[in-house]
Design an enzyme around this catalytic site. Structure first.
Site, PDB file in Angstrom:
ATOM      1  N   ASP A 239       0.833  -0.753   0.316  1.00  0.00           N
ATOM      2  CA  ASP A 239      -0.266  -0.003  -0.310  1.00  0.00           C
ATOM      3  C   ASP A 239       0.767   1.452  -0.210  1.00  0.00           C
ATOM      4  O   ASP A 239       2.072   1.334   0.553  1.00  0.00           O
ATOM      5  CB  ASP A 239      -0.613   0.052   1.448  1.00  0.00           C
ATOM      6  CG  ASP A 239      -1.618   0.845   1.724  1.00  0.00           C
ATOM      7  OD1 ASP A 239      -1.470   1.966   0.044  1.00  0.00           O
ATOM      8  OD2 ASP A 239      -2.504   1.008   1.644  1.00  0.00           O
ATOM      9  N   ASP A 245       4.873  10.887   2.848  1.00  0.00           N
ATOM     10  CA  ASP A 245       3.986  11.595   4.246  1.00  0.00           C
ATOM     11  C   ASP A 245       5.749  10.990   4.808  1.00  0.00           C
ATOM     12  O   ASP A 245       6.268  11.733   5.955  1.00  0.00           O
ATOM     13  CB  ASP A 245       3.289  11.353   4.743  1.00  0.00           C
ATOM     14  CG  ASP A 245       1.733  12.030   4.313  1.00  0.00           C
ATOM     15  OD1 ASP A 245       2.066  12.498   3.200  1.00  0.00           O
ATOM     16  OD2 ASP A 245       0.863  10.897   3.958  1.00  0.00           O
TER      17      ASP A 245
END
Ligand code: RIB
Length: 297
Positions: A239, A245
């Protein structure tokens, strides 16, 4: 221990796994559903905290179950949430994420994130004074991001801007950003140069851009405008949500090591993050990152 202030969004990610992305007008059966803590701001705060930084988050949630769960999650990861406001009558931000073959498509509904105001930052100005580095993204109002940059400059702190989601940056915001951390598309959009090659854009901002490029790793410009490459770390992705981030959180957590080393560790942390489901699920601890880097030649 680097003291990091993150100004940004806090979302609950509503994730549907599917074998193919739906076409317009098509209804598909998904393969699974999960909720995960997310939001670019919160993700970056958690990434930095897991890597040993002392992190304070400045944001806003709604007075609802998602907001309470997300606040508890931030605290559990050691993020100081004293400057996260709670607003009644508005939903906590959510992101509807379609996950397909480890890639994703995302719709963000900002909710309470849209109410994070410049005044909220003024109330928390002490947090800028206490930080070593300030990190922001573009999922809260632009005026608030601009004010974060102003306060960072006022207190003599580096201001790192992850210009995501993509938008043209006002010149004044770019000028106050010590470093921007876009992906290739965000770089072109941020600078209003959709047709320019990314290498030229990097060279034009010496020492002020670290651009992520998926599995290729990252490219950054040194102080003389030379474009340098940090290779990616090959992993089996599950994923990819939150990889950027994680890169950003690691970059500021290791800010004091200098740009090259911070980028290297950011790429390694970003690679590890994609090996588990959810934006924050695979974000490594400092021990996990060290073990991963130690196992590399
Ligand atoms: O960068 C990934 C994040 O973008 C997700 O967690 C989602 O909340 C969106 O904000």
């Amino acid at each position: 221990m680097t003291r990091v202030l993150v100004v940004g969004s806090i979302n609950m990610d509503l994730v549907v796994a599917t074998a193919t992305f739906p076409r317009l007008g098509e209804t598909l059966f998904g393969q699974g559903f999960a909720t995960h803590a997310g939001g670019k701001g919160a993700n970056q705060a958690v990434a930095a905290a897991r890597l040993g930084a002392k992190v304070t988050m400045l944001g806003r949630v709604g007075d609802d179950a998602f907001g309470r769960e997300l606040m508890a999650g931030l605290s559990a990861d050691g993020v100081d949430t004293r400057w996260v406001g709670v607003t009644a009558g508005v939903s906590t931000g959510i992101a509807a994420i379609t996950l397909c073959n480890a890639d994703n498509a995302i719709i963000v509904v900002p909710g309470a994130n849209a109410l994070l105001s410049p005044d909220d930052l003024d109330v928390a100005e002490a947090a800028f004074a206490e930080a070593d580095v300030v990190l922001a993204q573009l999922e809260v109002p632009l005026a608030t991001v601009e004010h974060a940059a102003t306060l960072a400059v006022r207190h003599g702190k580096p201001f790192v801007l992850n210009p995501a989601p993509a938008m043209r940056l006002p010149d004044s915001l770019l000028a106050r950003s010590t470093l921007i951390t876009p992906n290739e598309y965000e770089l072109a959009m941020a600078l209003g140069e959709p047709d320019a090659h990314w290498q030229g854009l990097l060279a034009a901002l010496p020492g002020r851009v670290a651009m992520t490029k998926g599995g290729e790793g990252a490219y950054y410009s040194d102080g003389a405008g030379a474009v340098l490459h940090q290779a990616g770390f090959p992993v089996q992705p599950v994923d990819t949500t939150g990889a950027g981030d994680t890169f950003n959180g690691a970059l500021v957590a290791f800010w004091d090591l200098g740009l090259a080393e911070a980028v290297r560790r950011g790429c390694a942390a970003g690679a590890l993050s994609v090996t588990k489901p959810g934006a924050q699920g695979g974000m490594p601890t400092l021990a996990e990152l060290n073990a991963f880097l130690g196992s590399r030649p």
